[in-house]
Design a protein around this motif. Structure first.
Motif, PDB file in Angstrom:
ATOM      1  N   SER A   1      37.118  40.522  36.081  1.00 40.84           N
ATOM      2  CA  SER A   1      35.960  40.129  36.567  1.00 40.84           C
ATOM      3  C   SER A   1      34.751  40.224  35.796  1.00 40.84           C
ATOM      4  O   SER A   1      33.492  39.895  35.949  1.00 40.84           O
TER       5      SER A   1
ATOM      6  N   LEU B   1      41.161  35.966  39.517  1.00 37.76           N
ATOM      7  CA  LEU B   1      41.082  37.023  39.896  1.00 37.76           C
ATOM      8  C   LEU B   1      42.251  37.396  41.024  1.00 37.76           C
ATOM      9  O   LEU B   1      42.623  38.549  41.069  1.00 37.76           O
TER      10      LEU B   1
ATOM     11  N   ASN C   1      44.734  40.649  40.388  1.00 35.56           N
ATOM     12  CA  ASN C   1      44.941  41.649  41.297  1.00 35.56           C
ATOM     13  C   ASN C   1      46.449  41.814  41.785  1.00 35.56           C
ATOM     14  O   ASN C   1      46.867  43.023  42.223  1.00 35.56           O
TER      15      ASN C   1
END
Length: 355
Positions: free
Chosen positions: A170, A346, A350
Motif C-alpha cells: 500500500s 493489495l 494480503n
C-alpha cells in the motif's frame, strides 16, 4: 465634568486600540498542507518557517502516509480544508483521476523553468509539479552479510532469511519493489541482456511466499525501517533515497548498492486541491519549494534530491541522493499501469502476507 466630545474621543481610542490587534490577526492567513510526517523538523527550518514569514501565513499540517491522506481527501471532497497536497506520483495520479485536484498555472510559478523537464509536469496534465526525485534501491549491513548484495533477487537468499524487510504494497514503493524483484528473476533466466518491465510481475508473485518466509516484517513508513535497522532486526531492505540520512545516523556499517537490474525513480509532487480558494498562496508555496534555495538546503540535509537543475551538490552528498549519473539510468514506472493493478495486488498481497 468632562465634556462629551472628550469622552467620545476616549471611547473611540479605546475601540480602535482593541480592534487593531484583531485586524492584524485577520490578516494572517492559514495554508493547510497535506504531507508525510517524516523529517518535519528539517522541513520546518528549511521550508515552512521562512514561507510563513515571507507571506504572513500560518501553515497547518495534515500528516500521514499516501493512502491514508488520499482516503481522507476523497472522503471530505468539496468540504476538505486541505489547500495543497504532497503525494508520490502514483497517488497524485489517483487523486487527479478522482477530480480532487486543480491544474496549476505555470505562469504563477517563476521557478518552474529551472526544474528538469521531466519534473515540471510528471503526469502531463498539470495536476502537480515535481519537487523531488526519489529512488528505490537496496541497503545492507556490510558487517553481517559477507557475500554482499548486488541484485533484487538477493532478498530471497537463505543467508539473509529472517533479516529482510520490504515496503508494504500500500506504500509508495511497494509495487515498485515487487516489479524489480520480478525483473531480477527474469534476468536470472537470461544468458544476456535486460528484461523488460513486466507490470504483471508473474515471477515475483510466484516467489512471494518464499520472500515472505525471509521477512522479519514489512514496513509502512521509512521511520519504521530506520528503527528496525537501528535495533539490528534488519540487515537488508529496499529503501527510499529520502531516508538515507536517518539510516546512516543509526551508526551501523551500512552499504548502499545500485542493484544490477537498476533502481526505480519517481518524483514526489505538490498539487493544489480542487476545493481550495487560496490558489495564489498555493502557487507561492509550490514556487518556494522548487526554488534554488529550498532545493539546495533540503539536499544538503539529505532530505530531498533536487529537481531544480541550478542546484550543484558536493560529490559526497550527491552520492547519497538521486542525482548525477543516476538520473540518466533510473527506471521510471508507468503510474497508470501500476494504478490499474493496485486493488487486485493489495488483495493478493494480503492473501500471502496475512497468515
Amino acid at each position: 465634568m468632562r465634556s462629551k466630545p472628550l469622552i467620545l474621543l476616549l471611547l473611540a481610542a479605546l475601540v480602535l486600540g482593541l480592534a487593531a490587534p484583531m485586524a492584524v490577526a485577520q490578516d494572517t492567513q492559514t495554508l493547510t498542507v497535506s504531507i508525510w510526517g517524516f523529517n518535519l523538523d528539517v522541513l520546518e527550518e528549511n521550508v515552512f518557517a521562512p514561507f510563513e514569514e515571507m507571506h504572513n501565513v500560518d501553515i497547518v499540517l495534515d500528516t500521514g502516509n499516501n493512502s491514508d491522506r488520499l482516503a481522507r481527501l476523497q472522503a471530505e471532497g468539496e468540504n476538505t480544508t486541505i489547500d495543497v497536497v504532497h503525494f508520490a506520483t502514483q497517488f497524485t495520479h489517483l487523486a487527479s483521476e478522482a477530480g480532487l485536484l486543480q491544474p496549476y498555472n505555470p505562469d504563477l510559478l517563476e521557478n518552474l523553468d529551472e526544474v528538469y523537464d521531466w519534473a515540471q509536469d510528471p503526469l502531463g496534465n498539470q495536476a502537480g509539479a515535481g519537487y523531488t526525485v526519489n529512488s528505490l534501491s537496496l541497503i545492507y549491513r556490510a558487517d553481517q552479510i559477507e557475500a554482499g548484495i548486488s541484485s533484487w533477487a538477493d532478498l530471497l537468499r537463505d543467508d539473509v532469511a529472517g533479516y529482510v524487510s520490504i515496503p508494504e504494497m500500500s506504500t509508495t514503493f511497494g509495487p515498485a519493489a515487487l516489479i524489480m524483484i520480478d525483473r531480477a528473476l527474469a534476468m536470472a533466466d537470461m544468458e544476456e541482456g535486460e528484461a523488460e518491465i513486466n507490470y504483471d510481475a508473474d515471477l515475483a508473485w510466484e516467489a512471494l511466499p518464499q520472500l515472505a518466509d525471509n521477512l522479519v516484517t514489512t514496513y509502512i513508513r521509512s521511520s519504521e525501517l530506520t528503527t528496525l535497522v537501528q535495533e539490528e532486526e534488519v540487515w537488508v531492505a529496499p529503501y527510499a533515497s529520502f531516508a538515507i540520512g536517518n539510516l546512516m545516523n543509526t551508526g551501523h556499517d551500512l552499504s548502499t548498492v545500485v542493484p544490477e537490474e537498476g533502481v526505480v525513480g519517481q518524483t514526489n509532487m505538490i498539487s493544489i486541491t480542487a476545493a481550495t480558494d487560496k490558489v495564489d498562496l498555493a502557487h507561492a508555496y509550490i514556487d518556494w519549494f522548487i526554488s534554488h534555495d529550498v532545493q539546495e538546503a533540503e539536499a544538503l540535509d539529505l532530505i530531498d534530491s533536487p529537481v531544480n537543475a541550478t542546484v550543484e551538490l558536493p560529490e559526497d552528498i550527491c552520492a547519497l541522493l538521486t542525482c548525477g549519473e543516476m538520473l540518466d539510468t533510473m527506471i521510471v514506472l508507468d503510474q497508470a499501469e501500476v494504478s490499474d493493478r493496485l486493488a487486485d495486488w493489495l488483495e493478493r498481497w494480503n492473501e500471502v502476507m496475512v497468515r
